[in-house]
Design an enzyme around this catalytic site. Structure first.
Site, PDB file in Angstrom:
ATOM      1  N   HIS A 164     -59.338  45.942 -24.489  1.00 19.93           N
ATOM      2  CA  HIS A 164     -59.770  47.328 -24.728  1.00 19.93           C
ATOM      3  C   HIS A 164     -58.685  48.357 -24.426  1.00 19.93           C
ATOM      4  CE1 HIS A 164     -64.435  46.923 -24.916  1.00 19.93           C
ATOM      5  NE2 HIS A 164     -63.837  45.846 -25.388  1.00 19.93           N
ATOM      6  N   ASP A 175     -65.785  42.614 -34.960  1.00 19.08           N
ATOM      7  CA  ASP A 175     -65.199  43.953 -34.783  1.00 19.08           C
ATOM      8  C   ASP A 175     -64.380  44.025 -33.498  1.00 19.08           C
ATOM      9  OD1 ASP A 175     -67.767  43.604 -33.505  1.00 19.08           O
ATOM     10  OD2 ASP A 175     -67.632  45.687 -32.886  1.00 19.08           O
ATOM     11  N   ASP A 202     -71.498  32.430 -26.378  1.00 25.80           N
ATOM     12  CA  ASP A 202     -70.898  33.683 -26.870  1.00 25.80           C
ATOM     13  C   ASP A 202     -69.766  34.092 -25.928  1.00 25.80           C
ATOM     14  OD1 ASP A 202     -70.431  35.908 -28.464  1.00 25.80           O
ATOM     15  OD2 ASP A 202     -72.304  36.944 -27.965  1.00 25.80           O
ATOM     16  N   GLU A 211     -70.522  44.798 -32.362  1.00 26.57           N
ATOM     17  CA  GLU A 211     -70.765  44.583 -30.932  1.00 26.57           C
ATOM     18  C   GLU A 211     -70.179  45.723 -30.110  1.00 26.57           C
ATOM     19  OE1 GLU A 211     -70.641  43.350 -26.894  1.00 26.57           O
ATOM     20  OE2 GLU A 211     -68.850  43.758 -28.062  1.00 26.57           O
TER      21      GLU A 211
END
Ligand SMILES: [Zn+2]
Length: 377
Positions: free
Chosen positions: A347, A5, A102, A73
Protein backbone atom coordinates in the site's frame (compact mmCIF):
# COMPACT_ATOMS: atom_id res chain seq x y z
CA UNK A 1 -9.37 -16.55 -3.59
CA UNK A 2 -7.37 -13.43 -4.38
CA UNK A 3 -8.32 -9.96 -5.56
CA UNK A 4 -7.41 -8.51 -8.94
CA UNK A 5 -7.43 -4.83 -7.96
CA UNK A 6 -4.76 -2.83 -6.16
CA UNK A 7 -4.70 0.44 -4.30
CA UNK A 8 -3.72 3.33 -6.62
CA UNK A 9 -0.31 4.94 -6.95
CA UNK A 10 -0.86 8.64 -6.23
CA UNK A 11 0.68 10.77 -8.98
CA UNK A 12 2.85 12.68 -6.57
CA UNK A 13 4.56 9.50 -5.32
CA UNK A 14 5.53 7.93 -8.68
CA UNK A 15 8.95 9.60 -8.69
CA UNK A 16 9.80 8.15 -5.30
CA UNK A 17 9.68 4.53 -6.51
CA UNK A 18 13.05 2.79 -6.93
CA UNK A 19 11.58 1.09 -10.02
CA UNK A 20 8.43 2.30 -11.81
CA UNK A 21 5.32 0.93 -10.07
CA UNK A 22 3.84 -0.70 -13.17
CA UNK A 23 6.95 -2.06 -14.91
CA UNK A 24 6.98 -5.40 -13.11
CA UNK A 25 10.74 -5.02 -12.74
CA UNK A 26 12.64 -8.00 -11.29
CA UNK A 27 16.07 -7.04 -10.00
CA UNK A 28 19.20 -9.20 -9.85
CA UNK A 29 18.59 -10.01 -6.17
CA UNK A 30 15.21 -11.54 -6.99
CA UNK A 31 12.92 -8.71 -5.92
CA UNK A 32 9.74 -8.13 -7.92
CA UNK A 33 8.88 -4.43 -7.71
CA UNK A 34 5.49 -2.90 -8.30
CA UNK A 35 2.07 -1.93 -7.08
CA UNK A 36 0.20 -5.10 -6.17
CA UNK A 37 3.29 -7.30 -6.15
CA UNK A 38 2.68 -8.12 -2.49
CA UNK A 39 -1.05 -7.35 -2.20
CA UNK A 40 -1.94 -9.57 -3.83
CA UNK A 41 -0.98 -10.26 -7.44
CA UNK A 42 1.53 -12.78 -6.08
CA UNK A 43 -1.35 -14.85 -4.72
CA UNK A 44 -3.52 -14.36 -7.80
CA UNK A 45 -0.74 -15.37 -10.22
CA UNK A 46 0.54 -18.02 -7.80
CA UNK A 47 -2.84 -19.75 -7.73
CA UNK A 48 -3.13 -19.67 -11.52
CA UNK A 49 0.45 -20.92 -11.91
CA UNK A 50 -0.23 -23.80 -9.50
CA UNK A 51 -3.34 -24.78 -11.47
CA UNK A 52 -1.33 -24.55 -14.67
CA UNK A 53 1.26 -26.86 -13.23
CA UNK A 54 -1.39 -29.33 -12.00
CA UNK A 55 -2.85 -29.41 -15.50
CA UNK A 56 0.60 -29.92 -16.97
CA UNK A 57 1.24 -33.04 -14.85
CA UNK A 58 -2.19 -34.42 -15.75
CA UNK A 59 -3.75 -33.99 -12.30
CA UNK A 60 -7.36 -35.12 -12.44
CA UNK A 61 -9.18 -33.85 -9.32
CA UNK A 62 -12.05 -35.76 -7.73
CA UNK A 63 -13.13 -32.65 -5.89
CA UNK A 64 -14.18 -29.41 -7.53
CA UNK A 65 -11.63 -26.63 -7.24
CA UNK A 66 -13.07 -23.11 -7.44
CA UNK A 67 -11.12 -19.94 -8.15
CA UNK A 68 -12.78 -16.69 -7.10
CA UNK A 69 -11.13 -13.38 -7.94
CA UNK A 70 -12.87 -10.20 -6.84
CA UNK A 71 -12.04 -6.84 -8.36
CA UNK A 72 -12.88 -4.23 -5.73
CA UNK A 73 -11.40 -5.54 -2.50
CA UNK A 74 -9.47 -2.31 -2.02
CA UNK A 75 -12.40 -0.19 -3.11
CA UNK A 76 -15.09 -1.01 -0.59
CA UNK A 77 -15.93 -4.60 -1.60
CA UNK A 78 -19.36 -3.76 -2.94
CA UNK A 79 -19.33 -4.92 -6.57
CA UNK A 80 -17.72 -8.34 -6.74
CA UNK A 81 -17.25 -10.55 -3.68
CA UNK A 82 -20.87 -10.89 -2.59
CA UNK A 83 -21.99 -11.66 -6.14
CA UNK A 84 -19.33 -14.33 -6.56
CA UNK A 85 -20.31 -15.74 -3.19
CA UNK A 86 -24.04 -15.73 -3.99
CA UNK A 87 -23.37 -17.58 -7.22
CA UNK A 88 -21.23 -20.24 -5.53
CA UNK A 89 -23.88 -20.67 -2.85
CA UNK A 90 -26.60 -21.10 -5.47
CA UNK A 91 -24.60 -23.98 -6.97
CA UNK A 92 -23.03 -25.64 -3.91
CA UNK A 93 -25.30 -24.55 -1.09
CA UNK A 94 -24.64 -23.17 2.37
CA UNK A 95 -21.46 -24.59 3.93
CA UNK A 96 -20.91 -26.39 0.64
CA UNK A 97 -17.16 -25.72 0.54
CA UNK A 98 -14.54 -27.74 2.44
CA UNK A 99 -12.34 -24.71 3.06
CA UNK A 100 -11.42 -21.35 1.57
CA UNK A 101 -7.99 -19.77 1.18
CA UNK A 102 -7.55 -16.04 0.70
CA UNK A 103 -4.91 -13.35 1.25
CA UNK A 104 -3.76 -12.85 4.80
CA UNK A 105 -1.03 -13.48 7.30
CA UNK A 106 2.24 -15.25 6.51
CA UNK A 107 5.25 -17.10 7.85
CA UNK A 108 7.47 -15.95 10.68
CA UNK A 109 10.83 -17.65 10.39
CA UNK A 110 13.29 -17.83 13.22
CA UNK A 111 10.66 -16.27 15.42
CA UNK A 112 11.46 -16.89 19.08
CA UNK A 113 13.56 -19.79 17.84
CA UNK A 114 10.88 -21.49 15.72
CA UNK A 115 9.06 -21.17 12.42
CA UNK A 116 5.45 -20.07 12.80
CA UNK A 117 2.85 -20.51 10.07
CA UNK A 118 0.09 -18.08 10.97
CA UNK A 119 -3.23 -18.26 9.12
CA UNK A 120 -5.76 -15.65 10.22
CA UNK A 121 -8.93 -17.39 11.34
CA UNK A 122 -11.02 -14.30 11.77
CA UNK A 123 -11.27 -10.61 10.95
CA UNK A 124 -12.10 -7.74 13.20
CA UNK A 125 -15.14 -5.62 12.49
CA UNK A 126 -14.94 -1.88 11.98
CA UNK A 127 -17.25 0.71 13.47
CA UNK A 128 -17.32 4.49 13.58
CA UNK A 129 -18.90 6.13 16.59
CA UNK A 130 -19.68 9.84 16.37
CA UNK A 131 -20.02 11.88 19.55
CA UNK A 132 -21.36 15.40 19.43
CA UNK A 133 -21.52 17.74 22.40
CA UNK A 134 -23.72 20.80 21.99
CA UNK A 135 -23.84 23.61 24.55
CA UNK A 136 -24.92 27.25 24.33
CA UNK A 137 -22.22 29.47 22.81
CA UNK A 138 -21.18 32.92 23.95
CA UNK A 139 -18.17 35.20 24.17
CA UNK A 140 -14.80 33.78 25.16
CA UNK A 141 -14.35 36.59 27.70
CA UNK A 142 -16.98 34.99 29.95
CA UNK A 143 -16.32 31.28 29.58
CA UNK A 144 -18.26 28.62 31.47
CA UNK A 145 -16.37 26.07 33.57
CA UNK A 146 -16.26 23.71 30.59
CA UNK A 147 -16.67 24.44 26.88
CA UNK A 148 -18.12 21.83 24.53
CA UNK A 149 -14.61 20.83 23.55
CA UNK A 150 -13.66 20.56 27.20
CA UNK A 151 -16.59 18.27 27.91
CA UNK A 152 -15.81 16.12 24.88
CA UNK A 153 -12.26 15.68 26.02
CA UNK A 154 -13.48 14.36 29.37
CA UNK A 155 -14.72 11.32 27.60
CA UNK A 156 -12.42 8.40 27.99
CA UNK A 157 -12.68 4.74 27.43
CA UNK A 158 -11.63 1.38 28.69
CA UNK A 159 -10.30 -1.37 26.50
CA UNK A 160 -11.66 -4.83 26.62
CA UNK A 161 -10.21 -8.33 26.48
CA UNK A 162 -10.98 -10.72 23.62
CA UNK A 163 -9.77 -14.00 21.98
CA UNK A 164 -8.33 -16.14 19.10
CA UNK A 165 -5.08 -14.25 19.14
CA UNK A 166 -4.68 -15.67 22.61
CA UNK A 167 -4.33 -19.14 21.06
CA UNK A 168 -1.51 -17.72 18.94
CA UNK A 169 0.04 -16.09 21.97
CA UNK A 170 -0.18 -19.38 23.86
CA UNK A 171 1.59 -21.17 21.00
CA UNK A 172 4.34 -18.56 21.08
CA UNK A 173 4.65 -18.83 24.82
CA UNK A 174 4.68 -22.63 24.76
CA UNK A 175 7.00 -23.28 21.81
CA UNK A 176 9.00 -20.09 21.36
CA UNK A 177 12.06 -19.23 23.39
CA UNK A 178 10.42 -16.46 25.31
CA UNK A 179 11.43 -14.86 28.55
CA UNK A 180 8.93 -14.16 31.27
CA UNK A 181 8.72 -10.44 30.54
CA UNK A 182 7.74 -11.11 26.97
CA UNK A 183 5.20 -13.71 28.04
CA UNK A 184 3.60 -11.03 30.14
CA UNK A 185 3.62 -8.71 27.17
CA UNK A 186 1.69 -11.24 25.12
CA UNK A 187 -1.66 -9.87 26.14
CA UNK A 188 -1.60 -7.61 23.14
CA UNK A 189 -3.70 -4.93 21.62
CA UNK A 190 -4.29 -7.25 18.72
CA UNK A 191 -6.71 -9.19 20.93
CA UNK A 192 -8.96 -6.34 21.77
CA UNK A 193 -11.42 -3.94 20.30
CA UNK A 194 -9.26 -0.93 19.54
CA UNK A 195 -10.15 2.71 19.32
CA UNK A 196 -8.64 5.57 17.36
CA UNK A 197 -9.98 9.10 17.53
CA UNK A 198 -9.59 10.03 13.87
CA UNK A 199 -11.64 13.19 13.43
CA UNK A 200 -12.32 16.08 15.77
CA UNK A 201 -14.32 19.16 14.89
CA UNK A 202 -14.55 22.03 17.35
CA UNK A 203 -14.72 25.78 17.46
CA UNK A 204 -14.13 28.17 14.60
CA UNK A 205 -13.11 31.44 16.27
CA UNK A 206 -10.94 32.33 19.24
CA UNK A 207 -13.45 34.81 20.65
CA UNK A 208 -16.51 32.56 20.34
CA UNK A 209 -17.26 29.61 22.58
CA UNK A 210 -17.81 26.47 20.49
CA UNK A 211 -21.50 25.57 20.36
CA UNK A 212 -20.76 22.14 19.05
CA UNK A 213 -17.82 19.77 19.26
CA UNK A 214 -17.68 16.42 17.47
CA UNK A 215 -15.34 13.45 17.63
CA UNK A 216 -15.43 10.43 15.32
CA UNK A 217 -13.83 7.34 16.77
CA UNK A 218 -12.98 4.30 14.68
CA UNK A 219 -13.12 0.97 16.48
CA UNK A 220 -11.87 -2.35 15.22
CA UNK A 221 -14.28 -4.77 16.82
CA UNK A 222 -12.79 -7.89 18.32
CA UNK A 223 -14.20 -11.30 17.40
CA UNK A 224 -15.65 -11.80 20.86
CA UNK A 225 -17.41 -8.45 20.94
CA UNK A 226 -19.96 -6.67 18.74
CA UNK A 227 -21.18 -3.28 17.59
CA UNK A 228 -24.09 -3.59 20.04
CA UNK A 229 -21.74 -4.33 22.91
CA UNK A 230 -19.61 -1.33 21.94
CA UNK A 231 -22.67 0.92 21.87
CA UNK A 232 -23.77 -0.35 25.26
CA UNK A 233 -20.33 0.47 26.62
CA UNK A 234 -20.54 4.01 25.30
CA UNK A 235 -23.89 4.44 26.98
CA UNK A 236 -22.50 3.15 30.26
CA UNK A 237 -19.41 5.36 30.10
CA UNK A 238 -21.10 8.51 28.88
CA UNK A 239 -24.27 8.56 30.96
CA UNK A 240 -22.45 9.85 34.07
CA UNK A 241 -20.51 12.38 31.96
CA UNK A 242 -23.75 13.70 30.49
CA UNK A 243 -25.34 13.89 33.92
CA UNK A 244 -22.40 15.76 35.36
CA UNK A 245 -22.52 18.41 32.63
CA UNK A 246 -26.31 18.55 32.53
CA UNK A 247 -26.57 17.26 28.96
CA UNK A 248 -29.48 15.38 27.46
CA UNK A 249 -28.29 12.18 25.88
CA UNK A 250 -29.62 11.74 22.35
CA UNK A 251 -29.30 8.47 20.49
CA UNK A 252 -30.49 6.12 23.15
CA UNK A 253 -33.22 5.78 25.72
CA UNK A 254 -32.97 4.40 29.19
CA UNK A 255 -35.49 1.69 28.30
CA UNK A 256 -33.98 0.59 25.00
CA UNK A 257 -30.36 1.05 26.04
CA UNK A 258 -28.41 1.84 22.85
CA UNK A 259 -30.75 0.36 20.31
CA UNK A 260 -31.89 3.66 18.83
CA UNK A 261 -28.40 5.04 18.36
CA UNK A 262 -29.29 6.97 15.22
CA UNK A 263 -32.19 9.07 16.51
CA UNK A 264 -32.55 12.77 15.71
CA UNK A 265 -31.88 15.65 18.09
CA UNK A 266 -35.11 17.34 19.30
CA UNK A 267 -35.32 20.89 17.94
CA UNK A 268 -35.63 22.40 21.41
CA UNK A 269 -32.48 20.79 22.78
CA UNK A 270 -29.61 23.21 23.47
CA UNK A 271 -27.43 21.08 25.74
CA UNK A 272 -27.01 17.57 24.55
CA UNK A 273 -24.63 14.73 23.91
CA UNK A 274 -25.46 12.90 20.71
CA UNK A 275 -24.22 9.42 19.90
CA UNK A 276 -24.44 7.79 16.52
CA UNK A 277 -22.81 4.99 14.57
CA UNK A 278 -22.70 6.14 10.94
CA UNK A 279 -20.92 2.93 10.02
CA UNK A 280 -20.61 -0.41 11.77
CA UNK A 281 -19.73 -4.00 10.99
CA UNK A 282 -19.24 -6.86 13.43
CA UNK A 283 -16.21 -9.12 13.36
CA UNK A 284 -16.28 -12.25 11.19
CA UNK A 285 -16.95 -15.67 12.70
CA UNK A 286 -13.78 -17.50 13.77
CA UNK A 287 -12.78 -20.53 11.68
CA UNK A 288 -12.04 -23.79 13.51
CA UNK A 289 -8.47 -24.76 14.32
CA UNK A 290 -9.27 -28.42 14.60
CA UNK A 291 -11.09 -30.83 12.30
CA UNK A 292 -10.47 -32.04 8.77
CA UNK A 293 -10.04 -28.69 7.01
CA UNK A 294 -7.55 -27.59 9.64
CA UNK A 295 -5.73 -30.94 9.41
CA UNK A 296 -5.34 -30.54 5.64
CA UNK A 297 -4.14 -26.95 6.06
CA UNK A 298 -1.70 -27.56 8.90
CA UNK A 299 -0.52 -30.92 7.48
CA UNK A 300 0.35 -29.27 4.17
CA UNK A 301 2.11 -26.46 6.01
CA UNK A 302 4.25 -28.92 7.98
CA UNK A 303 4.99 -30.85 4.79
CA UNK A 304 6.41 -27.69 3.24
CA UNK A 305 8.01 -25.98 6.23
CA UNK A 306 8.96 -28.98 8.34
CA UNK A 307 7.47 -30.97 11.19
CA UNK A 308 9.05 -28.46 13.53
CA UNK A 309 6.95 -25.60 12.17
CA UNK A 310 4.20 -24.38 14.48
CA UNK A 311 0.88 -23.67 12.79
CA UNK A 312 -0.66 -21.02 15.01
CA UNK A 313 -3.98 -19.24 14.50
CA UNK A 314 -4.03 -15.49 14.25
CA UNK A 315 -6.59 -12.72 13.93
CA UNK A 316 -6.57 -10.14 11.14
CA UNK A 317 -6.95 -6.46 11.84
CA UNK A 318 -7.77 -5.70 8.21
CA UNK A 319 -10.49 -7.17 6.04
CA UNK A 320 -10.64 -9.47 3.00
CA UNK A 321 -13.16 -10.52 0.37
CA UNK A 322 -13.93 -13.60 2.51
CA UNK A 323 -16.14 -11.27 4.53
CA UNK A 324 -18.80 -12.03 1.90
CA UNK A 325 -18.07 -15.77 1.88
CA UNK A 326 -19.03 -16.75 5.42
CA UNK A 327 -22.05 -18.70 4.21
CA UNK A 328 -19.96 -21.02 2.08
CA UNK A 329 -17.59 -22.56 4.58
CA UNK A 330 -16.86 -22.55 8.27
CA UNK A 331 -13.16 -22.96 7.50
CA UNK A 332 -11.71 -19.77 6.02
CA UNK A 333 -7.95 -19.43 6.24
CA UNK A 334 -6.41 -16.09 5.32
CA UNK A 335 -2.84 -16.97 4.62
CA UNK A 336 -0.03 -16.37 2.14
CA UNK A 337 3.16 -18.41 2.51
CA UNK A 338 5.33 -15.32 2.56
CA UNK A 339 8.02 -14.69 5.13
CA UNK A 340 8.00 -11.27 6.73
CA UNK A 341 11.43 -10.73 5.10
CA UNK A 342 10.05 -11.54 1.62
CA UNK A 343 7.51 -8.75 1.31
CA UNK A 344 7.67 -5.01 1.99
CA UNK A 345 5.74 -1.78 1.72
CA UNK A 346 2.26 -2.97 0.85
CA UNK A 347 0.00 0.00 0.00
CA UNK A 348 2.92 2.42 -0.23
CA UNK A 349 6.00 3.40 -2.26
CA UNK A 350 8.34 0.55 -3.31
CA UNK A 351 5.92 -2.34 -2.76
CA UNK A 352 7.87 -5.49 -3.54
CA UNK A 353 8.02 -9.21 -2.96
CA UNK A 354 10.93 -11.61 -3.21
CA UNK A 355 10.71 -14.31 -5.87
CA UNK A 356 11.16 -16.92 -3.09
CA UNK A 357 7.87 -15.81 -1.57
CA UNK A 358 6.18 -16.04 -4.92
CA UNK A 359 7.55 -19.53 -5.63
CA UNK A 360 6.48 -20.64 -2.14
CA UNK A 361 2.97 -19.49 -2.98
CA UNK A 362 2.91 -21.71 -6.06
CA UNK A 363 4.30 -24.70 -4.13
CA UNK A 364 1.76 -24.14 -1.37
CA UNK A 365 -1.32 -24.04 -3.60
CA UNK A 366 0.03 -26.92 -5.70
CA UNK A 367 0.36 -29.13 -2.60
CA UNK A 368 -2.78 -27.92 -0.84
CA UNK A 369 -5.10 -28.71 -3.75
CA UNK A 370 -3.71 -32.23 -4.03
CA UNK A 371 -3.97 -32.88 -0.28
CA UNK A 372 -7.53 -31.59 -0.18
CA UNK A 373 -8.38 -33.74 -3.15
CA UNK A 374 -7.05 -36.83 -1.39
CA UNK A 375 -9.24 -36.17 1.66
CA UNK A 376 -12.43 -38.22 2.02
CA UNK A 377 -15.17 -37.30 4.49
ZN1 LIG B 1 -5.18 -7.37 -0.48
Amino acid sequence: MAHQDTVPVPDNTVERWTHPPFDGHIDSAGWIWGRGSGDCKNLLIGELSAINELLRIGFNPQRTVLLSFGFDEEGGRVRSAQHLSAHVESVYGKDGILFIIDEGEGIKEDYFGRTFVTPALGEKGSTNVELTVAVPGGHSSVPPAHTGIGILSRWSQRREPSNPFSAYAQCLAEYGEIDSALKKALSPRRLMTTQAVDIIHGGVKVNALPEQATAVVNHRISVDSSVKELQARYVKLLTPVAKRFNLTVVGMSSTKACLDFNTQVPETATRYLKLSTPYGSDASPVSPYSGSAWDIFSGTAKHLWGEEAIVAPLLMNGGTDTRAFQNLSRAIYRFQPIRSTDRYDIHTVDERIHIDGHLNTIRWIFALIQNADAFRE
